[in-house]
Design an enzyme around this catalytic site. Structure first.
Site, short mmCIF file in Angstrom:
data_model
loop_
_atom_site.label_atom_id
_atom_site.label_comp_id
_atom_site.label_asym_id
_atom_site.label_seq_id
_atom_site.Cartn_x
_atom_site.Cartn_y
_atom_site.Cartn_z
N GLN A 177 0.72 -1.30 -0.01
CA GLN A 177 -0.29 -0.28 0.11
C GLN A 177 0.98 0.59 0.22
O GLN A 177 1.74 1.36 0.60
CB GLN A 177 -0.96 0.20 1.65
CG GLN A 177 -1.84 -1.00 1.45
CD GLN A 177 -2.61 -1.61 0.01
OE1 GLN A 177 -3.31 -0.75 -0.25
NE2 GLN A 177 -2.69 -2.72 -0.70
N ALA A 218 -11.98 2.44 3.85
CA ALA A 218 -11.11 1.68 3.37
C ALA A 218 -10.43 2.56 2.68
O ALA A 218 -9.57 3.50 2.15
CB ALA A 218 -11.10 0.14 2.76
N HIS A 219 -8.89 1.89 2.09
CA HIS A 219 -7.94 2.74 0.79
C HIS A 219 -8.27 3.46 -0.41
O HIS A 219 -9.38 2.78 -1.53
CB HIS A 219 -6.69 1.56 0.34
CG HIS A 219 -7.25 0.67 -0.47
ND1 HIS A 219 -5.99 -0.21 -0.70
CD2 HIS A 219 -8.26 0.05 -0.75
CE1 HIS A 219 -6.74 -1.57 -1.19
NE2 HIS A 219 -7.87 -1.33 -1.19
N GLY A 220 -8.03 4.11 -0.41
CA GLY A 220 -8.35 5.43 -1.51
C GLY A 220 -9.91 5.81 -1.94
O GLY A 220 -10.56 6.09 -2.17
#
Lengths: 320, 320, 320
Positions: A177, A218-220
């Site tokens: 990540q 979460a990511h993004g």
């Protein structure tokens, strides 16, 4: 910490009713207030509560001005209550400043007036803006950026790895990540939250965003300015939420979808598609029922398509 | 950290397209990549993105090999992206090794190359395998076993008491939790998770299992190898999940049931019975609606059994 | 740690069957027990398990007394199991007493026999009753009161700010949270929970309450004595829950509602209105289905009101 009503009228820009020398030392709910307290009633619909309250003073809307002996008239009593709450607040929950038991990487950049409570860990390269306050036992992964005047509660994790894997021949291959978590100014994040760093593009939290406890981002994901989310909301990867959105508790977003500005979503729903029109939305199956009733109805949910087809057949047979 | 395309082709076992001496120093998404970046397109369906991208190089499937000037052709561009992410990863989020502020019981057994970040607490008798990395502020209860090459993020709790009580005459009697939590190799566990020790039999997490943030695993659960669960999934006590299962975010399992291998369950569902046939499963009431539409439909859910009975009566009256 | 059956019969006030000098050194489930173990069978319905068990001794209900060679007869074998679990428990998960790495405000009041594990932070003015045990990495905000003989697990946050904001002209105005969190005696709170302080009136947790992991309790909630909530339950602000209530995992309460005593609510439901009649309640849309079946049914949920109206029209056309 006590104030005369004339002081409070000045500090909250409200209109004084009754004796300005009346002094109050606590802010309390209308039902529990005593003569030393100031309380509030937000609307005419709650006028009844004034009759039995023992509050020394009450903040009311103008429609109720004639109903009180001592107090303040406000065009928005709830906002005035918020302002009063700051006046009666004894201060920061943990001592201001950097607790010596905080673990802060030597190259992290902390602006002036930043507070970091005990046992909080701040990784390499983090940047934290002026006046931001961070509670105990919180973890901030390397490279995370936090704006000014934010409030991060306890045991929250900022900037940990997003959940990304590719299928390999022999199990999952981790996708490292590489993005960051970037948080704007005036953001409040509750306790026990987890906000992930981006996989490639950053995870971005806008200015003035408010997240309750146990929220998962979460990511993004991108969250627009002033958006507020109640407890236990979860956003899957790549969810893009507009500005001035509100989300009820326990609601989820399945990811890689977008929600436009000024959308208001209820509790315990699952958002599976983009929302492109502002307004109020609800989801889920409704409230609870007596267990026997629920079982009867839930079994029919599994037959719902069959029921609809039977209805259609009957319409064709009877209404031709 | 920069690589020539010829190096990257070798390191990822892909086929070079264009000039092998082209050098890239970052991995980026196709929309945000610049000339110093390598990016990727996973399938022909995303070919459009190539036209506007400014990426210096792109990983593509063979069907798109003719569409790029410089890049790599892969039989699985997403897997190649995962491999590239490791090459461009600056390394461990917190320093490798045992942070002096970690609290590790003197009889805990840590194998070589184990990293434990600040403020993590590791109880008596814990055993942690080679190369495992544990984030800050995590708590590992006594007797917990963790395999090799695991990644445990921050503020997670491993091996705490399961939730077990018997009714006594005067309230609840606690059932002491005497089992352990046993975790295999190559397991990743996100931030803010809670995995309980067993009541009597151990809680067991298989090899290669991946758990996102805020996952809750109750006492006595067993999760098979390579199973992956997204954020906020919760397993009640005694849930037995097979291998190669995937579970969407916020889905729950009511406990004392089993799910066979190769089952894929969507988000926000509730699994109340064992699943014995591999395949895709969904649950919940569907997505959100405009609030007024939802209210109209949800009220009917409470009448669903009555509606079905009325339909049946009508069929009997009309179709005889 | 080993006991003869005659000792165990005396310690648990049960009736001895067989040879009282038989000694057992472990408590195990009926399927995994060996000759050194004592196990239990809770009801006649589980009698089958006795036939294949290798347990040295078994606790059974009186109906099964004739089925065992050595063991104990109990009027409630599950309660006897709870009592045995205490006898076979090796003790506190972390050392008793105050860990020197706990961070405790100088004016916090800790009664006798309180245990506080490493890295736990206890704020100013907290009061903690006799014999209470607090796990590692937990945060207790200033002013929180905790009764006697409570068990608080790891990484839990007690008394953090509730989620309260008023609309200002330029974003949200924080409502300072001036109430406390007050917890009774004999309360158990799992790992990763967040319990907020009150906005004005206190958040109150009654005596004997049991909360599993990752439970969220918002500001101003009141939970009655002996109420138990499974993992990931969330209460929005101002929820008032009676005594002797049980709540299944992942269930939510939308706030400003009340639930009377002796209500039992299933998993994954959303309580949106007060419940005034004791009994069992369920909610949600039922379990999972094969994905194709679910899609067909869920689409009909969105048409449910229209289907009901069509049915009504058909009834009027056909049954007049």
């Amino acid at each position: 910490m006590s104030y005369s009503l004339v002081e409070l009228a000045r500090l909250t820009a409200t209109e004084l009713i009754g004796d300005g020398s009346v002094t109050v030392s606590r802010l309390a709910s209308i039902a529990t207030a005593d003569v030393n307290c100031i309380s509030f009633v937000v609307s005419e619909a709650r006028a009844e509560a004034l009759k039995t309250s023992r509050a020394g003073a009450v903040v009311v809307p103008s429609a109720l001005a004639s109903e009180i002996t001592h107090g303040l008239v406000s065009d928005d009593p709830y906002r005035t209550y918020a302002e009063l709450s700051a006046l009666f607040d004894p201060g920061l929950p943990f001592d201001a400043g950097i607790d010596p038991r905080a673990c802060i990487a030597s190259d992290a950049q902390l602006a002036g007036q930043v507070s970091v409570a005990a046992n909080t860990v701040i990784g390499e390269g983090c940047v934290i803006g002026e006046g931001t306050v961070i509670g105990p036992n919180t973890t901030i992964y390397p490279g995370t950026q936090i704006g000014a005047h934010c409030l991060i509660a306890a045991n929250t994790v900022l900037g940990s790895d997003g959940f990304g894997f590719a299928k390999g021949g022999n199990g999952w291959i981790k996708i490292r990540q590489l993005g960051r978590l970037v948080i704007g100014d005036d953001v409040e994040i509750g306790s026990g939250c987890t906000l992930d760093r981006g996989a490639l593009d950053d995870t971005v939290i806008g200015h003035g965003v408010k997240l309750d406890n146990q929220v998962h981002v979460a990511h993004g994901c991108v969250i627009g300015d002033r958006t507020a989310m109640a407890g236990c909301v979860a956003l899957a990867g790549g969810t893009v939420i507009g500005a001035d959105v509100t989300v009820g508790g326990m609601t989820g977003f399945t990811g890689h979808l977008s929600v436009c500005d000024k959308v208001h979503i209820g509790a315990n729903a699952l958002v599976t598609q983009s929302i492109k029109i502002p307004g109020a939305y609800l989801g889920g199956a409704g409230g609870v029922m007596k267990a026997a009733d629920w079982r009867r109805n839930a079994v029919r949910f599994r037959q719902l398509d069959a029921l609809a087809r039977r209805l259609q057949a009957l319409e064709q047979a009877c209404l031709k």
